[in-house]
Design a protein around this motif. Sequence first.
Motif, short mmCIF file in Angstrom:
data_model
loop_
_atom_site.label_atom_id
_atom_site.label_comp_id
_atom_site.label_asym_id
_atom_site.label_seq_id
_atom_site.Cartn_x
_atom_site.Cartn_y
_atom_site.Cartn_z
N MET A 198 0.86 -1.17 0.00
CA MET A 198 0.00 0.00 0.00
C MET A 198 0.91 1.23 0.00
O MET A 198 1.54 1.56 0.98
N THR A 199 0.97 1.93 -1.14
CA THR A 199 1.78 3.13 -1.22
C THR A 199 0.90 4.35 -1.39
O THR A 199 -0.20 4.27 -1.92
N THR A 200 1.42 5.46 -0.91
CA THR A 200 0.71 6.73 -1.04
C THR A 200 1.27 7.49 -2.22
O THR A 200 2.49 7.61 -2.36
N GLU A 201 0.39 8.00 -3.07
CA GLU A 201 0.82 8.82 -4.20
C GLU A 201 1.32 10.15 -3.65
O GLU A 201 0.90 10.60 -2.59
N PRO A 202 2.22 10.84 -4.39
CA PRO A 202 2.82 12.07 -3.86
C PRO A 202 1.83 13.17 -3.49
O PRO A 202 2.07 13.91 -2.54
N ASN A 203 0.74 13.31 -4.21
CA ASN A 203 -0.19 14.42 -3.95
C ASN A 203 -1.45 13.96 -3.21
O ASN A 203 -2.45 14.66 -3.21
N GLU A 204 -1.37 12.81 -2.55
CA GLU A 204 -2.53 12.28 -1.83
C GLU A 204 -2.57 12.74 -0.38
O GLU A 204 -1.53 12.95 0.24
N THR A 205 -3.78 12.84 0.13
CA THR A 205 -4.01 13.11 1.55
C THR A 205 -4.81 11.95 2.12
O THR A 205 -5.81 11.54 1.53
N TYR A 206 -4.36 11.43 3.24
CA TYR A 206 -5.09 10.35 3.90
C TYR A 206 -6.26 10.96 4.66
O TYR A 206 -6.09 11.87 5.48
N LEU A 207 -7.48 10.48 4.37
CA LEU A 207 -8.69 11.01 5.01
C LEU A 207 -9.11 10.20 6.23
O LEU A 207 -9.85 10.69 7.07
N GLY A 208 -8.69 8.96 6.31
CA GLY A 208 -9.10 8.06 7.39
C GLY A 208 -9.89 6.91 6.82
O GLY A 208 -10.32 6.93 5.66
N ASP A 209 -10.07 5.86 7.62
CA ASP A 209 -10.82 4.66 7.21
C ASP A 209 -10.30 4.06 5.91
O ASP A 209 -11.05 3.51 5.11
N ASP A 243 -6.71 -1.41 -6.13
CA ASP A 243 -7.35 -0.22 -5.58
C ASP A 243 -8.75 -0.02 -6.13
O ASP A 243 -9.01 -0.32 -7.30
N HIS A 244 -9.63 0.49 -5.30
CA HIS A 244 -10.94 0.96 -5.73
C HIS A 244 -10.80 2.47 -5.87
O HIS A 244 -10.38 3.15 -4.92
N VAL A 245 -11.14 3.01 -7.05
CA VAL A 245 -10.92 4.42 -7.33
C VAL A 245 -12.20 5.04 -7.89
O VAL A 245 -12.89 4.43 -8.71
N VAL A 246 -12.49 6.24 -7.41
CA VAL A 246 -13.63 7.01 -7.92
C VAL A 246 -13.13 8.41 -8.24
O VAL A 246 -12.42 9.02 -7.44
N TYR A 247 -13.49 8.91 -9.43
CA TYR A 247 -13.15 10.27 -9.83
C TYR A 247 -14.41 11.13 -9.80
O TYR A 247 -15.44 10.72 -10.33
N LEU A 248 -14.31 12.30 -9.18
CA LEU A 248 -15.46 13.19 -9.03
C LEU A 248 -15.11 14.57 -9.58
O LEU A 248 -14.13 15.18 -9.14
N LEU A 265 -9.06 5.62 3.28
CA LEU A 265 -9.41 6.40 2.10
C LEU A 265 -8.42 7.54 1.88
O LEU A 265 -8.10 8.28 2.81
N TYR A 266 -7.95 7.65 0.63
CA TYR A 266 -7.02 8.68 0.23
C TYR A 266 -7.67 9.59 -0.79
O TYR A 266 -8.48 9.14 -1.61
N ALA A 267 -7.32 10.88 -0.77
CA ALA A 267 -7.88 11.84 -1.72
C ALA A 267 -6.74 12.59 -2.41
O ALA A 267 -5.69 12.87 -1.82
N SER A 268 -7.00 12.93 -3.68
CA SER A 268 -6.06 13.77 -4.43
C SER A 268 -6.86 14.61 -5.41
O SER A 268 -8.05 14.38 -5.65
N PHE A 269 -6.20 15.61 -5.99
CA PHE A 269 -6.83 16.52 -6.94
C PHE A 269 -5.85 16.74 -8.07
O PHE A 269 -4.69 17.08 -7.83
#
Length: 67
Positions: free
Chosen positions: A1-12, A33-38, A14-18
Motif C-alpha cells: 500500500m503506497t501513497t501517491e505524492p499528492n494524496e491526503t489520507y482522510l481516514g478509514d 485499488d478501488h478508485v472514484v473520480y469526481l 481512504l485517500y484523496a487527491s486533486f
Amino acid sequence: MTTEPNETYLGDGLYASFDGFQFCLRAPREDGDHVVYLDPTVIMAFHDYVERTARRFTGVTVEGDGR
C-alpha cells in the motif's frame, strides 16, 4: 500500500487527491485499488448531501461556503 505524492489520507483507508480538474478518492485493497473520480459538480452535490444529512440527523451544519 503506497501513497501517491499528492494524496491526503482522510481516514478509514481512504485517500484523496486533486489533479487540477477532478478529485480522486482511492481505497487500497489486496486485489487492487478501488478508485472514484469526481468532477467539481459532483463534489458540490456530495457536499450539499452531507450538509442536508448532518442537519437532519444532528442539527449541526458543516462548515463551508455558507450556501
